[in-house]
Design an enzyme around this catalytic site. Structure first.
Site, PDB file in Angstrom:
ATOM      1  N   ASN A 161       0.704  -1.200   0.068  1.00 50.08           N
ATOM      2  CA  ASN A 161      -0.095   0.082   0.001  1.00 50.08           C
ATOM      3  C   ASN A 161       0.980   1.389  -0.164  1.00 50.08           C
ATOM      4  OD1 ASN A 161      -2.256  -1.341  -0.149  1.00 50.08           O
ATOM      5  ND2 ASN A 161      -2.380  -1.549   2.066  1.00 50.08           N
ATOM      6  N   CYS A 184       3.145   6.839   7.738  1.00 50.75           N
ATOM      7  CA  CYS A 184       4.529   7.217   7.503  1.00 50.75           C
ATOM      8  C   CYS A 184       4.746   6.688   6.435  1.00 50.75           C
ATOM      9  CB  CYS A 184       5.299   6.665   8.422  1.00 50.75           C
ATOM     10  SG  CYS A 184       6.960   7.142   8.308  1.00 50.75           S
ATOM     11  N   HIS A 216       3.000   2.300   2.066  1.00 48.20           N
ATOM     12  CA  HIS A 216       3.502   3.164   3.410  1.00 48.20           C
ATOM     13  C   HIS A 216       4.104   2.177   4.282  1.00 48.20           C
ATOM     14  CE1 HIS A 216      -0.826   1.690   4.653  1.00 48.20           C
ATOM     15  NE2 HIS A 216      -0.197   0.835   5.106  1.00 48.20           N
TER      16      HIS A 216
END
Length: 459
Positions: A331, A368, A333
């Site tokens: 995904n 993040c 991240h």
């Protein structure tokens, strides 16, 4: 690349596994001489002559034996697709007959070919579908992943073996390894359900609405750490969490003794993959997953423990952490297991050597990305600090391998040592930038004294 295998009737019951190929062939030579040729596109396979046993076996049969040939089609103008007519048997006019012939001699081992029997009219099959073979309906057993559907047809159990690269210096599985196994079991549960689309655990309805799963909270309790080579059973199931969330729980135990190693619970919500904002659960997604919900919890929490936010006064700090490309998941991240590693790196070395983590709570606030700079803060709780120091100079080893520490001898005996409160730490991961800091995840860890061997060990 071309692979030639000579086989005879003596090999009729022999299984030859090509380790570089996603499936194995059971070679049962036909009565008449035929050459089977099919492409293995995009595979960088090591030569078969690296396997000395296989080479010796093949070279021991006469040249008059039938030949099975596997060829790599490197001249394809569309590397991401394969034509059905590339799978052929010389001397057979029907492509369907070729597929049936191959299926009849693989006896269900080459499951990848199952999707070939139902191909689009244009004759092309996306390469990912061939390699993944994602089920379109519920499967009860998956021998490749050592998994099966349980709990009345809605739970999932996977059997795993702790590998050498999953253990740390103390020869037990690391927390990161356990978390990775939990995540894999969860994804395989969705796989077995027949709901998995081409997303990272996303259902068909989620992909249609451009949604992905993100974890908002997770709690793990570890009673005992498995050792290298130990066989574990991981049970996992899902349940409702409010109107727009889903709860997933796990129970990890020894297959041999039934002893519970760890238990975990988590809460998941949906996020729009493009806007990166949280989303409500569409009704079509709710209709997909709600039949799988179970009212059962691995960890009971009457009132979730609140985690305070740390500031610059935290005792331990690790700054300028930078995500690597290998830290990103599908995904795009940073994977939540990486967060745990950053947190644990701020724990003092003397604690890591004398204690082991017994529980961890994570509250996720923000994802993040690869361009973020991260700061890890850690502070010990006042009620969890050892009053009698960390050094153990008077350890006594019993015949069973159990260790009596100096604190047992100097205080109130063995029972007092077991009742001693564990060390507790509060954690915070936050981004660092010109605009200030933003929280990524808050955490709390608890640590207990290490023992040289498990109390139930027979050694």
């Amino acid at each position: 690349m071309t692979l030639c295998v000579r086989a005879s009737k003596a090999l009729a019951s022999t299984t030859i596994s090509t380790a570089w190929h996603p499936f194995a062939l059971k070679i049962r030579p036909p009565a008449v001489y035929k050459t089977i040729s099919y492409p293995i596109s995009q595979f960088q396979a090591p030569p078969i002559y690296n396997n000395r046993k296989a080479m010796a076996l093949f070279s021991s049969y006469p040249a008059s034996c039938p030949i099975i040939r596997c060829s790599s089609n490197r001249d394809s103008h569309e590397p991401n697709r394969q034509k059905l007519n590339n799978i052929r048997i010389i001397g057979t006019s029907s492509a369907k007959a070729a597929v049936d012939h191959i299926l009849s001699h693989t006896a269900g081992v080459a499951n990848t070919f199952n999707s070939i029997t139902s191909v689009p009219e244009n004759g092309y099959i996306p390469q990912e579908e061939i390699r993944q073979d994602i089920p379109t309906r519920k499967k009860l057993v998956d021998p490749h992943r050592q998994g099966l559907i349980t709990q009345g047809g809605v739970g999932y159990r996977q059997t795993v073996v702790i590998r050498s690269y999953e253990v740390g210096p103390d020869k037990t599985a690391t927390l990161e390894s356990i978390l990775n196994l939990l995540q894999e079991a969860a994804l395989n549960h969705v796989w077995m359900s027949g709901l998995l689309s081409n997303g990272f655990g996303a259902t068909h309805g989620m992909v249609k609405n451009n949604l992905i799963w993100v974890v908002s909270r997770m709690q793990v309790q570890v009673d005992h750490y498995p050792i290298w080579g130990e066989i574990m059973e991981i049970d996992t199931w899902v349940g409702a969490s409010g109107k727009n969330g889903m709860r997933r729980d796990w129970l990890v135990r020894s297959q041999v003794t039934g002893l519970v190693f760890a238990r975990a619970t988590s809460t998941w919500v949906m996020m729009n993959q493009q806007t990166r904002r949280l989303s409500k659960m569409p009704e079509e997604v709710r209709a997909e997953i709600s039949p799988w919900f179970i009212e059962k919890q691995a960890i009971h929490e009457d009132s979730p423990e609140k985690i305070i936010k740390l500031d610059s006064k935290a005792r331990y700090m690790n700054s300028n952490l930078k995500p690597k490309r290998s830290d990103l998941d599908m995904n795009h991240h940073v994977n939540n297991v990486k967060y745990v590693r950053w947190m644990l790196e701020t724990i003092p070395d003397e604690i890591l050597e004398s204690h082991q983590l017994s529980s961890i709570i994570l509250e996720y606030r923000k994802e993040c990305g690869s361009s973020d700079k991260v700061q890890s803060l850690c502070h010990p709780d006042d009620d969890g600090v050892l009053k009698d120091g960390l050094k153990q100079t008077n350890d006594i080893n019993l015949p069973n391998g159990f260790s009596l520490a100096s604190e047992i001898l100097e205080n109130n005996g063995l029972l007092h040592s077991f009742k001693k409160e564990p060390l507790r730490y509060t954690h915070l991961l936050q981004t660092q930038g010109e605009r200030g800091s933003e929280e990524i995840v808050r955490g709390r860890t608890a640590w207990k004294k290490k023992m040289s061997t498990l109390p139930f060990s027979s050694s």
